[in-house]
Design an enzyme around this catalytic site. Sequence first.
Site, short mmCIF file in Angstrom:
data_model
loop_
_atom_site.label_atom_id
_atom_site.label_comp_id
_atom_site.label_asym_id
_atom_site.label_seq_id
_atom_site.Cartn_x
_atom_site.Cartn_y
_atom_site.Cartn_z
N HIS A 72 0.85 -1.20 0.00
CA HIS A 72 0.00 0.00 0.00
C HIS A 72 0.89 1.25 0.00
O HIS A 72 1.64 1.47 0.94
CB HIS A 72 -0.91 0.02 1.23
CG HIS A 72 -2.11 -0.87 1.09
ND1 HIS A 72 -3.36 -0.52 1.53
CD2 HIS A 72 -2.24 -2.10 0.54
CE1 HIS A 72 -4.22 -1.50 1.25
NE2 HIS A 72 -3.54 -2.47 0.66
N TYR A 201 -9.33 5.57 7.27
CA TYR A 201 -9.60 5.91 8.67
C TYR A 201 -10.50 7.14 8.63
O TYR A 201 -10.25 8.04 7.83
CB TYR A 201 -8.34 6.33 9.41
CG TYR A 201 -7.27 5.27 9.61
CD1 TYR A 201 -6.38 4.95 8.58
CD2 TYR A 201 -7.13 4.62 10.82
CE1 TYR A 201 -5.38 4.01 8.78
CE2 TYR A 201 -6.12 3.67 11.03
CZ TYR A 201 -5.26 3.37 10.00
OH TYR A 201 -4.26 2.44 10.18
N PRO A 293 -5.00 0.85 18.54
CA PRO A 293 -4.73 0.34 17.19
C PRO A 293 -4.69 1.39 16.08
O PRO A 293 -4.26 1.08 14.96
CB PRO A 293 -5.89 -0.64 16.94
CG PRO A 293 -6.95 -0.24 17.90
CD PRO A 293 -6.28 0.37 19.08
N LYS A 297 0.44 0.11 15.03
CA LYS A 297 1.84 0.00 15.46
C LYS A 297 2.14 -1.21 16.34
O LYS A 297 3.31 -1.52 16.58
CB LYS A 297 2.24 1.28 16.23
CG LYS A 297 2.36 2.51 15.35
CD LYS A 297 3.57 2.43 14.46
CE LYS A 297 3.60 3.45 13.37
NZ LYS A 297 3.66 2.89 12.02
N TYR A 383 3.77 6.70 9.84
CA TYR A 383 2.91 5.56 9.48
C TYR A 383 3.76 4.44 8.88
O TYR A 383 3.55 3.26 9.20
CB TYR A 383 1.82 6.00 8.51
CG TYR A 383 0.69 4.99 8.41
CD1 TYR A 383 -0.31 4.93 9.37
CD2 TYR A 383 0.65 4.06 7.37
CE1 TYR A 383 -1.32 4.00 9.31
CE2 TYR A 383 -0.37 3.12 7.28
CZ TYR A 383 -1.35 3.10 8.25
OH TYR A 383 -2.35 2.16 8.19
C1 PHB Z 1 -6.73 -4.07 10.69
O1 PHB Z 1 -6.73 -4.35 9.48
O2 PHB Z 1 -7.17 -4.85 11.53
C2 PHB Z 1 -6.18 -2.77 11.12
C3 PHB Z 1 -5.59 -1.94 10.18
C4 PHB Z 1 -5.10 -0.72 10.56
C5 PHB Z 1 -5.17 -0.33 11.88
C6 PHB Z 1 -5.74 -1.17 12.83
C7 PHB Z 1 -6.25 -2.40 12.45
O3 PHB Z 1 -4.70 0.88 12.25
#
Ligand code: PHB
Length: 392
Positions: A72, A201, A293, A297, A383
């Site tokens: 990505h 997000y 989450p 990280k 990130y």
């Molecule tokens: C996930 O795919 O479970 C996931 C992805 C990004 C995050 C947290 C969880 O920041």
Amino acid sequence: MKTQVVIIGAGPSGLLLGQLLHNAGIENIILERVTPDYVLGRIRAGVLEEGFVDMVREAGVAERMDLEGLPHGGFQIAFNDELRRIDLHKYSQGKQVVVYGQTEITADLMEARTDSGAESLYEVGNVSIHDVTEDSPYVLYEKDGEELRIDCDYVAGCDGFHGVSRQTIPESVRTEYEKIYHVGWLGVLSDTPPIDDELIYGISEKGFFLCSMRSKTRSRYYVDVSLDEKVEDWSDERFWKELGNRLPESVRDNLVTGPSLEKSIAPLRSFVCEPMQYGRLFLVGDAAHIVPPTGAKGLNLASSDVNYLYRIMLKVFKENRPEATEQYSTLCLRRIWHAERFSWWMTSMLHNLGDGFERRIMESQLDYYTGTEEGLKVIAKQYVGLPYEEVE
Ligand code: PHB
Ligand code: APR
């Protein structure tokens, strides 16, 4: 029994460390409380920084990840019904992340461990760690009703947040820093195509959401919920409706819904234990720190600890430099606190945790950091993950 390193816990930290040490000819035994299937049943995030990907390659376990992992080069942040793209390639000197589930990594590492013939003992009880401030530590455990002992040179505590390793460090020696957020993420895994090629997000009037994925046919979605919510009260229908209500209009119609394969609520928490070393015992991964989450990280921090401990063990065993262990805590904690800050900041910017004033501050931050070159660089560089430091 005798070995060089006893590793407690067969999560990603323990398995990755075990594989690297084994390949380097450093003998180790893994002790795990539950069954392999139980370990593999845990659904966790799956956004891998380059540092993690490199470690898995170095361990020689990257074949499937390199085939199936999805690179990505960017992700999106949605607020005020608008989507803003964080171009990771552009703002972090060509770096990217790889989307590949933690469950898959763990399965690959377990398989490699079995093939290597290195010893792993599952379903062991009452693990206790002794004499780590002496020259000859040992670990006691129970297996099939029998109490057994392993003598060793070092102990790697890879046993997660609820393990015994951290508790082995006397309270007078350790300091724990913690922040609780009073919200949880309700997550759903489903065999439906992801809403977009990239992760989204977002924050809406109704709260946080994350659209993630495991593959081109498997999606992972989250919404934030209050901690009194019970997962049983969330039918699939209710979840999809809530997620739909939070999505920006421009993508809402692309959402493909379907039956959930897994559904759970995970509370958000920040936690760090200092120091991460006590004599010949080292804490690794979730045993020493937890991040919320947002920012993905958790697994990546586990890998940076493994990186430092592995390289230090090489100095100890291959160059006969036992004093190399003294840098472990300092090296790990510098990177951990940067990731703790990033995860806390992303969390506070994307969740309705405060009052009207704070909501306006969040909007201002989101606008600045997703709308200016300097801001985009700050998000992108963290990130994709800060670089690992050299071990001396
Ligand atoms: C996930 O795919 O479970 C996931 C992805 C990004 C995050 C947290 C969880 O920041
Ligand atoms: N004895 C033996 N094993 C134990 C004990 C114990 N007393 N306590 C816990 N364990 C095992 C757990 O059963 C688990 O399999 O240690 C393992 C720890 O694994 P994780 O919790 O996955 O921690 P870690 O390997 O550090 O992985 C960090 O995984 O937890 C996620 O979000 C986290 O992505 C991050 C990554």
